[in-house]
Every structure is written in C-alpha cells, then in structure tokens.
Design a protein around this motif. Structure first.
Motif, PDB file in Angstrom:
ATOM      1  N   PRO A  16       0.829  -1.206   0.000  1.00 35.17           N
ATOM      2  CA  PRO A  16       0.000   0.000   0.000  1.00 35.17           C
ATOM      3  C   PRO A  16       0.862   1.254   0.000  1.00 35.17           C
ATOM      4  N   ILE A  17       0.293   2.323  -0.476  1.00 33.24           N
ATOM      5  CA  ILE A  17       1.022   3.591  -0.515  1.00 33.24           C
ATOM      6  C   ILE A  17       1.102   4.158   0.903  1.00 33.24           C
ATOM      7  N   THR A  18       2.314   4.529   1.289  1.00 39.51           N
ATOM      8  CA  THR A  18       2.479   5.052   2.639  1.00 39.51           C
ATOM      9  C   THR A  18       3.140   6.430   2.594  1.00 39.51           C
ATOM     10  N   MET A  32      -1.344  10.495  -4.008  1.00 45.75           N
ATOM     11  CA  MET A  32      -2.618   9.809  -4.186  1.00 45.75           C
ATOM     12  C   MET A  32      -3.148  10.028  -5.605  1.00 45.75           C
ATOM     13  N   LYS A  33      -2.985  11.242  -6.109  1.00 45.63           N
ATOM     14  CA  LYS A  33      -3.428  11.556  -7.465  1.00 45.63           C
ATOM     15  C   LYS A  33      -2.638  10.737  -8.490  1.00 45.63           C
ATOM     16  N   LYS A  34      -1.301  10.741  -8.293  1.00 46.02           N
ATOM     17  CA  LYS A  34      -0.413  10.044  -9.223  1.00 46.02           C
ATOM     18  C   LYS A  34      -0.730   8.553  -9.273  1.00 46.02           C
ATOM     19  N   LYS A  35      -1.007   7.974  -8.101  1.00 47.43           N
ATOM     20  CA  LYS A  35      -1.248   6.533  -8.032  1.00 47.43           C
ATOM     21  C   LYS A  35      -2.718   6.183  -8.238  1.00 47.43           C
ATOM     22  N   GLY A  36      -3.560   7.186  -8.332  1.00 48.51           N
ATOM     23  CA  GLY A  36      -4.982   6.926  -8.527  1.00 48.51           C
ATOM     24  C   GLY A  36      -5.644   6.228  -7.354  1.00 48.51           C
ATOM     25  N   ILE A  37      -5.283   6.635  -6.137  1.00 46.20           N
ATOM     26  CA  ILE A  37      -5.870   6.005  -4.954  1.00 46.20           C
ATOM     27  C   ILE A  37      -6.527   7.064  -4.065  1.00 46.20           C
ATOM     28  N   GLY A  38      -7.399   6.606  -3.209  1.00 50.10           N
ATOM     29  CA  GLY A  38      -8.167   7.540  -2.393  1.00 50.10           C
ATOM     30  C   GLY A  38      -7.696   7.669  -0.962  1.00 50.10           C
ATOM     31  N   CYS A  40      -4.021   6.977   1.871  1.00 54.22           N
ATOM     32  CA  CYS A  40      -2.717   6.373   2.119  1.00 54.22           C
ATOM     33  C   CYS A  40      -2.484   6.226   3.612  1.00 54.22           C
ATOM     34  N   ILE A  41      -1.602   5.321   3.924  1.00 49.48           N
ATOM     35  CA  ILE A  41      -1.371   4.950   5.315  1.00 49.48           C
ATOM     36  C   ILE A  41      -0.167   5.708   5.848  1.00 49.48           C
ATOM     37  N   VAL A  42      -0.320   6.222   7.050  1.00 49.81           N
ATOM     38  CA  VAL A  42       0.749   6.976   7.683  1.00 49.81           C
ATOM     39  C   VAL A  42       1.563   6.009   8.547  1.00 49.81           C
TER      40      VAL A  42
END
Ligand SMILES: [Zn+2]
Length: 184
Positions: A16-18, A32-38, A40-42
């Motif tokens: 997952p994107i972190t 988030m825009k670049k990866k097309g996701i809504g 991300c996890i901190v």
C-alpha cells in the motif's frame, strides 16, 4: 480453492502507498493523485494512521488551510484498526462492519504488508460483501442508537426493577446482568 476459506492475504492489495508523519498534505495528495488512490497509510515504523480524500476535504480544504503547510499527522485518523494476513476474510468483514470502516491495513509482525478494502472483498466474494453491508447497517443504525438509550422497567433476565436497563442483543437488561454477561 474453497471460497469460504479465503484468507485476508489472498484478497488484499500488496504494498500500500504510505507516507511519513511529517509529510505534507500537499505531497500526500500529489501521491494519491499520481497513483490513482483515495487514501494512504501513515507509517512511523509501524502504521499509525490513515488519511483519505475525505480527511483532506474536511480538514484542509473546508478549513481553508494550505495543504503544503499541514502535515498528514495533523489530519490523519488515528489509531487505526489493523488485521492479520492469515485470518479468514469473514474476520475482516466483521471488523469493518463493527468499526464502521471500509478498509483495513494488513500487518504482519508489526510490518505493513498490504491493505484490504470492501471492494477487494466484494471482488473475491459477493456474498461476503452482502454480509459486510449488513454489518455496516447494523453498526450504524442499531448499535449507535440502542446502546445510547436507557430504559426503565423489569430486567428481562432477573426480573429486577431498574431505571437503568440497556438493550443488549434485543433484550433489556439491568446493569448487574450486563456485568454478568461481560464475564462469561
Ligand atoms: Zn437483571
């Protein structure tokens, strides 16, 4: 494969994107825009929070804050509920329903290895998706209202008159009987 025994690891998305706690909301939004996701996890060694598009909208845009000057730490939802990769999908469905959330970071030995969302689950199993919607409805509609309400009358278990009856799974119980249930 037996659909009933699907585990979280088989349905989750890997990697997952972190972002880090001090990452700016601007950077996170770009990512988030670049990866097309809504969302991300901190992560701070282990996952400690999650930010979603709605967090950015409500806590930054609507407040007229500057995204480059706000860190994700300031707007993330924390603590987060995580799930083990080796539990059945049903477990993830129930956790999402009970906690009123749509996604769960998957953590193995303290390390973030994936994320599972209601969408992933419905793709794997439409039936489980239905269950998850039911749980969601129950948690939102019934629990929130009923747990707050206090009733007066006869306890349906011990018959004692009480002004502090609460609804437990559809029965009105006195405090003593609720305590007794908790220790079963
Ligand atoms: Zn009672």
């Amino acid at each position: 494969m037996n659909k009933g025994n699907v585990i979280v690891k088989e349905a989750m998305k890997m990697k997952p994107i972190t972002v880090k706690t001090k990452t700016s909301v601007k950077e996170a939004a770009d990512l988030m825009k670049k990866k097309g996701i809504g969302n991300c996890i901190v992560v701070d060694d282990t996952p400690i929070g999650i930010i979603t598009e709605s967090d950015i909208l409500k806590k930054v845009v609507a407040e007229d804050l500057k995204a480059s000057e706000v860190t994700v730490e300031e707007i993330m939802s924390t603590p987060i509920i995580v799930i083990d990769p080796y539990v059945p999908l049903e477990e993830a469905v129930k956790t999402m329903g009970k906690c009123n959330i749509r996604r769960l970071p998957v953590v193995e030995n303290g390390e973030l290895i994936g994320i599972i969302t209601q969408k992933d689950i419905s793709r794997m199993s439409p039936i489980l998706h239905e269950i998850s919607r039911e749980w969601y409805d129950i948690s939102v509609r019934d629990e929130a209202h009923l747990r707050r309400q206090i009733f007066s009358g006869k306890c349906e278990d011990c018959g004692t008159l009480s002004t502090n009856l609460k609804n437990v799974d559809g029965r009105l119980l006195c405090e003593d009987c609720i305590d007794a249930l908790a220790y079963q």
